[in-house]
Design an enzyme around this catalytic site. Sequence first.
Site, PDB file in Angstrom:
ATOM      1  N   CYS A  65       0.870  -1.173   0.000  1.00 58.59           N
ATOM      2  CA  CYS A  65       0.000   0.000   0.000  1.00 58.59           C
ATOM      3  C   CYS A  65       0.911   1.229   0.000  1.00 58.59           C
ATOM      4  CB  CYS A  65      -0.988  -0.028   1.165  1.00 58.59           C
ATOM      5  SG  CYS A  65      -0.273   0.139   2.812  1.00 58.59           S
ATOM      6  N   ASN A  97       2.388   1.479   4.401  1.00 58.57           N
ATOM      7  CA  ASN A  97       2.668   0.218   5.107  1.00 58.57           C
ATOM      8  C   ASN A  97       2.388   0.293   6.606  1.00 58.57           C
ATOM      9  OD1 ASN A  97       5.491  -1.945   5.759  1.00 58.57           O
ATOM     10  ND2 ASN A  97       3.455  -2.582   5.149  1.00 58.57           N
ATOM     11  N   CYS A 123      -1.338   0.608   7.489  1.00 57.04           N
ATOM     12  CA  CYS A 123      -2.779   0.335   7.624  1.00 57.04           C
ATOM     13  C   CYS A 123      -3.189  -0.902   6.822  1.00 57.04           C
ATOM     14  CB  CYS A 123      -3.602   1.541   7.165  1.00 57.04           C
ATOM     15  SG  CYS A 123      -3.404   3.032   8.166  1.00 57.04           S
ATOM     16  N   ARG A 124      -3.354  -0.735   5.526  1.00 56.46           N
ATOM     17  CA  ARG A 124      -3.911  -1.800   4.700  1.00 56.46           C
ATOM     18  C   ARG A 124      -2.988  -2.993   4.526  1.00 56.46           C
ATOM     19  NH1 ARG A 124      -5.361   1.541  -0.518  1.00 56.46           N
ATOM     20  NH2 ARG A 124      -3.448   2.570   0.144  1.00 56.46           N
ATOM     21  N   SER A 125      -1.744  -2.754   4.121  1.00 60.60           N
ATOM     22  CA  SER A 125      -0.867  -3.897   3.820  1.00 60.60           C
ATOM     23  C   SER A 125      -0.511  -4.718   5.055  1.00 60.60           C
ATOM     24  CB  SER A 125       0.381  -3.468   3.034  1.00 60.60           C
ATOM     25  OG  SER A 125       1.097  -2.456   3.690  1.00 60.60           O
ATOM     26  N   ASP A 169      -8.404   3.162   1.436  1.00 59.64           N
ATOM     27  CA  ASP A 169      -7.443   3.542   2.472  1.00 59.64           C
ATOM     28  C   ASP A 169      -8.199   4.141   3.660  1.00 59.64           C
ATOM     29  OD1 ASP A 169      -5.344   4.458   4.015  1.00 59.64           O
ATOM     30  OD2 ASP A 169      -4.311   5.439   2.349  1.00 59.64           O
TER      31      ASP A 169
END
Length: 155
Positions: free
Chosen positions: A10, A13, A15-17, A125
């Site tokens: 993402c 690095n 939150c999402r990933s 996001d």
Amino acid sequence: MPVRSVLFVCLGNICRSPLAEAALRHEAGRAGLSLRIDSAGTGDWHIGEAPDPRAQAEARRNGLDISAYRGRQVTRADFHEFDLILALDAENLSNLRKLRPADGGARLALLLDQVPGRAGEAVADPYFGGEDGFAATWNDVSEAAHAIVEGIKAG
């Protein structure tokens, strides 16, 4: 070529990933698969930082601990070390295509391309939103992790 290693990417690095990494680690473990799984960001703002506290809280709500994860930036070596690099949105996929060395063997795709009926979709996001955004992110990455494991098991 069989998938033995997956990198989630993402922007920062945090939150999402990291949530995607945790979801796939969990699903792969449940399925008895041995995979190398990591996450990274295309940006350099959060190198060495722990995941966002809201991401950590969402992981905990789902029985996982990501507090030891640390942000890192994608490197050229990643394109040689991973079989599959999954971007969480189109902008990061575009950036990965620009970073990819000519001899990089990793396959690039969007994470939700792995989920039947969700090709081309982005994982939103949640960084600038509330906790509900992190729950939605968890749902997306969990669905994708399950699809990835099923795809690997199917060969």
